[in-house]
Scaffold this motif. Structure first.
Motif, PDB file in Angstrom:
ATOM      1  N   TRP A 120       0.855  -1.203   0.000  1.00  6.75           N
ATOM      2  CA  TRP A 120       0.000   0.000   0.000  1.00  6.75           C
ATOM      3  C   TRP A 120       0.880   1.240   0.000  1.00  6.75           C
ATOM      4  CZ3 TRP A 120      -2.132  -2.729   4.768  1.00  6.75           C
ATOM      5  CH2 TRP A 120      -3.025  -3.733   4.376  1.00  6.75           C
ATOM      6  N   PRO A 121       0.671   2.111  -0.967  1.00 11.32           N
ATOM      7  CA  PRO A 121       1.529   3.303  -1.000  1.00 11.32           C
ATOM      8  C   PRO A 121       1.230   4.251   0.156  1.00 11.32           C
ATOM      9  CG  PRO A 121      -0.006   3.266  -2.875  1.00 11.32           C
ATOM     10  CD  PRO A 121      -0.307   2.055  -2.053  1.00 11.32           C
ATOM     11  N   GLY A 221       7.568   5.325   1.914  1.00 10.70           N
ATOM     12  CA  GLY A 221       8.001   6.703   1.731  1.00 10.70           C
ATOM     13  C   GLY A 221       9.317   6.931   2.453  1.00 10.70           C
ATOM     14  N   LEU A 222       9.950   8.040   2.119  1.00 11.90           N
ATOM     15  CA  LEU A 222      11.251   8.341   2.715  1.00 11.90           C
ATOM     16  C   LEU A 222      11.272   9.814   3.127  1.00 11.90           C
ATOM     17  CD1 LEU A 222      13.849   6.585   2.977  1.00 11.90           C
ATOM     18  CD2 LEU A 222      14.648   7.647   0.872  1.00 11.90           C
ATOM     19  N   ILE A 223      11.799  10.073   4.327  1.00 16.22           N
ATOM     20  CA  ILE A 223      11.968  11.463   4.782  1.00 16.22           C
ATOM     21  C   ILE A 223      13.425  11.643   5.203  1.00 16.22           C
ATOM     22  CG2 ILE A 223      11.358  13.125   6.611  1.00 16.22           C
ATOM     23  CD1 ILE A 223       8.534  12.080   6.573  1.00 16.22           C
ATOM     24  N   THR A 252      -1.062   7.012  13.834  1.00 15.72           N
ATOM     25  CA  THR A 252      -1.870   6.948  12.617  1.00 15.72           C
ATOM     26  C   THR A 252      -1.646   5.633  11.868  1.00 15.72           C
ATOM     27  OG1 THR A 252      -0.150   8.166  11.436  1.00 15.72           O
ATOM     28  CG2 THR A 252      -1.959   9.459  12.321  1.00 15.72           C
ATOM     29  N   GLY A 253      -1.042   4.656  12.544  1.00 17.98           N
ATOM     30  CA  GLY A 253      -0.929   3.312  11.961  1.00 17.98           C
ATOM     31  C   GLY A 253       0.251   3.116  11.031  1.00 17.98           C
ATOM     32  N   LEU A 254       1.137   4.115  10.929  1.00 17.47           N
ATOM     33  CA  LEU A 254       2.293   3.970  10.036  1.00 17.47           C
ATOM     34  C   LEU A 254       3.503   3.455  10.805  1.00 17.47           C
ATOM     35  CD1 LEU A 254       1.847   7.195   7.923  1.00 17.47           C
ATOM     36  CD2 LEU A 254       2.161   4.905   6.965  1.00 17.47           C
ATOM     37  N   SER A 255       4.356   2.741  10.104  1.00 14.06           N
ATOM     38  CA  SER A 255       5.544   2.156  10.715  1.00 14.06           C
ATOM     39  C   SER A 255       6.784   2.924  10.226  1.00 14.06           C
ATOM     40  CB  SER A 255       5.598   0.690  10.277  1.00 14.06           C
ATOM     41  OG  SER A 255       6.646   0.023  10.886  1.00 14.06           O
ATOM     42  N   VAL A 256       7.766   3.069  11.113  1.00 15.13           N
ATOM     43  CA  VAL A 256       8.950   3.888  10.810  1.00 15.13           C
ATOM     44  C   VAL A 256      10.216   3.063  11.054  1.00 15.13           C
ATOM     45  CG1 VAL A 256      10.287   5.890  11.620  1.00 15.13           C
ATOM     46  CG2 VAL A 256       7.798   6.049  11.456  1.00 15.13           C
ATOM     47  N   GLY A 289       6.190   3.261   6.191  1.00  6.59           N
ATOM     48  CA  GLY A 289       5.293   2.416   5.399  1.00  6.59           C
ATOM     49  C   GLY A 289       4.212   1.801   6.274  1.00  6.59           C
ATOM     50  N   TRP A 290       3.402   0.980   5.635  1.00  6.82           N
ATOM     51  CA  TRP A 290       2.312   0.298   6.348  1.00  6.82           C
ATOM     52  C   TRP A 290       2.731  -1.131   6.635  1.00  6.82           C
ATOM     53  CZ3 TRP A 290      -1.394   3.755   7.395  1.00  6.82           C
ATOM     54  CH2 TRP A 290      -1.639   4.795   6.502  1.00  6.82           C
TER      55      TRP A 290
END
Ligand SMILES: Cc1cc2nc3c(=O)[nH]c(=O)nc-3n(C[C@H](O)[C@H](O)[C@H](O)COP(=O)(O)O)c2cc1C
Length: 312
Positions: A120-121, A221-223, A252-256, A289-290
């Motif tokens: 999932w993007p 994604g990348l930061i 918010t359910g996102l993984s880092v 990402g998710w």
């Protein structure tokens, strides 16, 4: 009470789970020190990752204090004889925040999950919102939305992995902090098994964590996190920003997953600097990402008991 806040601050992420911090407490004040006996002398000679880790602990402290009804007034890098003194924090009573429970839950739930993300993007707006959250902590956060830049960054990430893997001394230092018994370091139970082929998922190589979705191509994604310069002050801010971004992502359910190797390795750091053309000094990359819903929960990476991080 301050002790309880420090206990929550020990949940902060740190390089190789070295937990390179120590606290000195008095009635309504806490002093945060970097514990340089826990510095990675080979992989982190400038102490960048050590100070970023302390910044993450400082942010955790401020949030925990606020959740428990205290406002934290922070003086970063106060002048004095001890260069390892990172911050002095004074506490004053403040009303409880409505979202206090949620904040504390996110601190307990946050973890580094190195399993491959789902396909999932991550929408650009999500990345921008996380970067904005990080920027409120006086660091610079750059979401990488342009494909050409992303492609070149991915190539630097791979190159850093390869260069580090062929550096016997750095590899030995990392191995010292991997799979050790006790209450620090990175347990093999949270490191994914390597998928077949050369597609390594993490710097920690082959672990014990089954990663059944390893065949899925992820669209994460990348930061880039950084600042105006390379100094204790700007690294401390980056650590606070990392923690803010990560806790928001968790809520918010996102993984880092942070990636520090491309900045640690001088050759790839120079590539990043050239790519960013002076917009910011890169301190750390973070992948976002998710994770699949309903996936087995990760075992917790251990922490030292609070008594071990308190100095008299
Ligand atoms: C400054 C910094 C750099 C990190 N670099 C990496 C990295 O390059 N690769 C990685 O897999 N994890 C990295 N991590 C994550 C740590 O390994 C992780 O926070 C630590 O093991 C504690 O585990 P937890 O986050 O699950 O609590 C980094 C963390 C910090 C704070």
């Amino acid at each position: 009470m301050v002790r309880r806040i420090v206990e929550l601050a020990t949940l902060a992420p740190s390089i190789h789970n070295t937990q390179p911090w120590a606290w000195r407490l008095s009635d309504r004040e806490a002093r945060l020190y970097a514990d340089d006996t826990r510095q990675l002398r080979v992989e982190d000679p400038l102490r960048r990752n050590m100070v970023i880790s302390c910044g993450a602990a400082l942010h955790h402290f401020q949030l925990a204090a606020q959740a428990l009804g205290w406002r934290a007034e922070v003086k970063r890098l106060p002048e004095g004889d001890d260069p390892m003194l990172m911050a002095q924090v004074r506490l004053a009573r403040t009303p409880f925040h409505d979202d206090a429970g949620e904040v504390l839950d996110s601190m307990r739930a946050r973890c580094t999950d190195r399993r491959r993300f789902t396909s999932w993007p991550v929408p650009d707006e999500r990345l921008e919102a996380l970067a904005e959250e990080a920027s409120t902590w006086d660091a610079t956060a750059l979401p990488v939305l342009d494909l050409a830049t992303r492609f070149r960054l991915e190539s630097s990430i791979r190159r850093a992995l390869d260069l580090r893997a062929s550096d016997a001394i750095a590899t030995a230092e990392q191995a010292l902090w991997t799979g050790r018994s006790g209450d620090d370091g990175v347990p093999l139970q949270v490191v994914p098994e390597s998928p077949p082929g050369d597609d390594r998922l993490s710097r920690f190589g082959d672990g014990l964590l089954n990663d059944t979705r390893a065949e899925v191509r992820s669209s994460d994604g990348l930061i880039v996190l950084g600042g105006e310069g390379d100094s204790f002050g700007s690294w401390l801010r980056t650590g606070e920003a990392l923690s803010a971004l990560w806790l928001r992502a968790t809520r918010t359910g996102l993984s880092v997953v942070p990636l520090s190797q491309p900045v640690e390795v001088p050759a790839t750091r120079a590539e990043l600097q050239a790519l960013l053309r002076g917009t910011l000094e890169p301190h750390l990359l973070v992948r976002i990402g998710w994770q699949a819903i309903g996936r087995r929960e990760l075992p917790r990476t251990p922490r030292r008991p609070v008594d071990e991080v308190l100095r008299s």
